[in-house]
Design a protein around this motif. Structure first.
Motif, PDB file in Angstrom:
ATOM      1  N   LEU A   1     -32.841 -34.859  31.229  1.00 14.39           N
ATOM      2  CA  LEU A   1     -34.093 -35.274  30.575  1.00 14.39           C
ATOM      3  C   LEU A   1     -34.899 -36.232  31.454  1.00 14.39           C
ATOM      4  O   LEU A   1     -35.816 -36.898  30.987  1.00 14.39           O
TER       5      LEU A   1
ATOM      6  N   GLN B   1     -26.709 -29.852  18.041  1.00 14.46           N
ATOM      7  CA  GLN B   1     -27.434 -29.427  19.243  1.00 14.46           C
ATOM      8  C   GLN B   1     -26.586 -28.548  20.163  1.00 14.46           C
ATOM      9  O   GLN B   1     -27.068 -28.030  21.170  1.00 14.46           O
TER      10      GLN B   1
ATOM     11  N   GLU C   1     -33.319 -45.482  26.598  1.00 12.46           N
ATOM     12  CA  GLU C   1     -32.961 -44.246  27.306  1.00 12.46           C
ATOM     13  C   GLU C   1     -34.048 -43.813  28.279  1.00 12.46           C
ATOM     14  O   GLU C   1     -33.763 -43.403  29.403  1.00 12.46           O
TER      15      GLU C   1
ATOM     16  N   SER D   1     -27.010 -36.050  30.647  1.00 12.14           N
ATOM     17  CA  SER D   1     -28.213 -36.049  29.824  1.00 12.14           C
ATOM     18  C   SER D   1     -29.331 -36.818  30.518  1.00 12.14           C
ATOM     19  O   SER D   1     -30.495 -36.394  30.518  1.00 12.14           O
TER      20      SER D   1
ATOM     21  N   ARG E   1     -31.158 -42.727  13.733  1.00 12.71           N
ATOM     22  CA  ARG E   1     -31.309 -41.900  14.941  1.00 12.71           C
ATOM     23  C   ARG E   1     -31.736 -42.732  16.150  1.00 12.71           C
ATOM     24  O   ARG E   1     -31.053 -42.767  17.160  1.00 12.71           O
ATOM     25  N   PHE E   2     -32.859 -43.385  16.052  1.00 13.43           N
ATOM     26  CA  PHE E   2     -33.315 -44.407  16.997  1.00 13.43           C
ATOM     27  C   PHE E   2     -34.527 -45.072  16.353  1.00 13.43           C
ATOM     28  O   PHE E   2     -35.025 -44.592  15.312  1.00 13.43           O
TER      29      PHE E   2
ATOM     30  N   HIS F   1     -29.297 -44.890  19.660  1.00 14.50           N
ATOM     31  CA  HIS F   1     -29.760 -44.742  21.049  1.00 14.50           C
ATOM     32  C   HIS F   1     -30.486 -46.013  21.480  1.00 14.50           C
ATOM     33  O   HIS F   1     -31.152 -46.649  20.671  1.00 14.50           O
TER      34      HIS F   1
ATOM     35  N   LEU G   1     -37.516 -36.631  27.268  1.00 15.16           N
ATOM     36  CA  LEU G   1     -36.936 -36.886  25.950  1.00 15.16           C
ATOM     37  C   LEU G   1     -37.852 -36.609  24.751  1.00 15.16           C
ATOM     38  O   LEU G   1     -37.507 -35.803  23.884  1.00 15.16           O
TER      39      LEU G   1
ATOM     40  N   ASP H   1     -23.345 -36.360  25.335  1.00 14.88           N
ATOM     41  CA  ASP H   1     -24.688 -36.263  24.758  1.00 14.88           C
ATOM     42  C   ASP H   1     -25.184 -34.826  24.645  1.00 14.88           C
ATOM     43  O   ASP H   1     -26.346 -34.546  24.921  1.00 14.88           O
TER      44      ASP H   1
ATOM     45  N   HIS I   1     -26.815 -44.479  26.181  1.00 17.09           N
ATOM     46  CA  HIS I   1     -27.707 -44.452  27.347  1.00 17.09           C
ATOM     47  C   HIS I   1     -27.863 -45.799  28.055  1.00 17.09           C
ATOM     48  O   HIS I   1     -27.326 -45.985  29.131  1.00 17.09           O
TER      49      HIS I   1
ATOM     50  N   TRP J   1     -38.959 -33.103  24.378  1.00 15.92           N
ATOM     51  CA  TRP J   1     -37.764 -32.283  24.131  1.00 15.92           C
ATOM     52  C   TRP J   1     -37.310 -32.407  22.668  1.00 15.92           C
ATOM     53  O   TRP J   1     -36.943 -31.410  22.043  1.00 15.92           O
ATOM     54  N   LEU J   2     -37.381 -33.616  22.120  1.00 18.61           N
ATOM     55  CA  LEU J   2     -37.009 -33.803  20.708  1.00 18.61           C
ATOM     56  C   LEU J   2     -37.921 -32.970  19.814  1.00 18.61           C
ATOM     57  O   LEU J   2     -37.453 -32.234  18.941  1.00 18.61           O
TER      58      LEU J   2
ATOM     59  N   HIS K   1     -24.246 -34.829  19.939  1.00 23.18           N
ATOM     60  CA  HIS K   1     -24.930 -34.305  18.752  1.00 23.18           C
ATOM     61  C   HIS K   1     -24.372 -32.918  18.447  1.00 23.18           C
ATOM     62  O   HIS K   1     -24.723 -31.944  19.136  1.00 23.18           O
TER      63      HIS K   1
END
Ligand code: GUN
Ligand code: FE
Length: 426
Positions: free
Chosen positions: A296, A73, A228, A292, A198-199, A225, A85, A318, A267, A88-89, A70
């Motif tokens: 995470l 990021q 994960e 990652s 994104r997911f 993703h 995860l 990642d 992932h 954290w997002l 990303h």
């Protein structure tokens, strides 16, 4: 940046197969109009007199592919890593990505990222941007200038984002995507668009449906993703009660590999059997992002199992789930976490070897970009020169030992040259 015919001389190492390194000391690696013409002990008559860069005792390897990262990021890598995860997002990734609505900020941040990617050993990368079209186009322009070849995705997210980081609805997100694809599909040499939902938690069914149509209309590759983190997987189950596993949430909209839809899923730490079967059937690429997955607390993906099943696998940094842009680091982390998995979780899956991670970093991930990642004649000429002469040692080392040392030390200061598709970056 022009494509020429030339040779590099040094200790040439590349992956002949998953388990075998091809090693040639004092050899010539020849580039003919951007394509690898082979590795030779002497310069063949046909190439007599071509320019030759003699790298002395340096090691020359194919460039690495970073199959998942990303770009927005990069600005907060190594900061705030004590969360899982989903938290954290919400706490770090989304607030930071919302800043890319500001083009000044985007230019500043993406310039730093692009320069560091240029200086790394990565020659190919598949990259997430943000949901903002202007900033994503800016990133593509900056990457084009570096000479690195990249797939870049404008991110789609029409639900479960932040107030400052979410598209209004499916129609708005799909329309912005079409506009961005039209703007970027041609016109760049080194950079191409990749469709990037994104997911599943970020994309409504209606948006996924429209993205499925955009994929078909433009024959775009796809990245996202998959499986994960356990909290994420439980959430997808709630959001998609009609599916029996996560991968189906993409597959039902034609966004999960197959003939005309090359797909990377990052992932794949906790995939059920049916998901593994479907990835195999559809030829989905797995981006293994070990650093990652440790940062995470996501887990350790069963990479040995995937290799045995013959799945396509490459490595991903990642950023910023992973903190290091270095694919050397991705290799050593992949080995080390596989050793922990073997010792603590499942002794039926032996740890990964140096040969295997080197293969994944070069030919494994590279094949997503075509004939990329090895020095077989006919492959694109992506090469990196590694000078380890400052690493003093009291005993002679074999080329394999020197490569292994460079992987475990993961120190980018040894990178002294880089070529992508025959073009010299430095
Ligand atoms: N899943 C959805 N978005 C992200 C992200 O930005 N990073 C990681 N590691 N996983 C995600
Ligand atoms: Fe990611």
């Amino acid at each position: 940046m022009t494509k020429e015919t030339f040779a590099l001389k040094g200790t040439i190492i590349w992956s002949e197969s998953l388990t075998k390194l091809s090693i040639h000391e004092n050899a010539y690696l020849i580039c003919e109009n951007g394509i690898c013409a082979g590795v030779f002990p002497e310069l063949p008559d046909k190439f007599a007199g071509i320019p030759c860069r003699d790298t002395g005792n340096s090691i020359i390897i194919p460039g690495f592919t970073d199959l998942h990262l990303h770009a927005p990021q990069y600005s907060f890598r190594s900061i705030g890593m004590d969360l899982e995860l989903l938290e954290w997002l919400d706490t770090l990734a989304f607030p930071e990505e919302s800043k890319y609505a500001d083009m000044e900020y985007a230019k500043k941040a993406y310039s730093i990222f692009a320069e560091d990617l240029k200086q790394s050993a990565t020659t190919r990368a598949s990259i997430f941007a943000t949901l903002h079209v202007p900033a994503t186009v800016q990133l593509m322009k900056l990457l084009e200038e570096t000479g690195v070849h990249a797939l870049v995705g404008k991110v789609n997210m029409d639900r479960n984002g932040a107030p400052s980081l979410q598209e209004k609805d499916a129609d708005t997100s799909a329309a912005a995507t079409r506009q961005w694809v039209e703007e970027t599909l041609t016109g760049f040499q080194n950079v191409k668009p990749i469709l990037t939902p994104r997911f599943t938690p970020s994309c409504s069914d209606e948006l996924m449906k429209q993205l499925g149509q955009i994929q078909k209309d433009y024959h775009l590759p796809v990245q996202s993703h998959l499986s994960e983190n356990l909290g994420e997987i439980a959430w997808v189950k709630e959001l998609c009660p009609n599916t029996s596993f996560y991968g189906e949430a993409y597959d039902q909209f034609g966004l999960f590999g197959g003939e005309d839809c090359p797909t990377i899923m990052a992932h794949c730490v906790h995939c059920p059997e049916e998901e593994i079967e479907l990835m195999k059937k559809r030829g989905v690429y797995i981006a293994h992002c070990s650093q990652s997955n440790s940062n995470l607390s996501s887990g350790i993906a069963p990479i040995r199992r995937y290799l045995e099943e013959g799945l396509h696998i490459g490595l991903g940094s990642d950023i910023a789930g992973g903190t290091s842009l270095s694919i050397f680091r991705a290799m050593s982390d992949a080995i080390q976490t596989s050793k922990l998995r073997w010792r603590l979780l499942d002794d039926s899956l032996k740890p990964l070897t140096v040969e295997e991670v080197f293969y994944m970093a070069t030919a494994g991930g590279g094949s997503f970009f075509g004939k990329v990642g090895c020095f077989t004649p006919g492959y694109e000429f992506d090469a990196v020169i590694l000078d380890d002469s400052t690493l003093l040692h009291p005993q002679p080392l074999s080329p394999k030992q020197r490569l292994e040392r460079l992987i475990y030390l993961s120190d980018d200061r040894h990178i002294k040259g880089k070529y992508v598709s025959g073009v010299k970056l430095f």
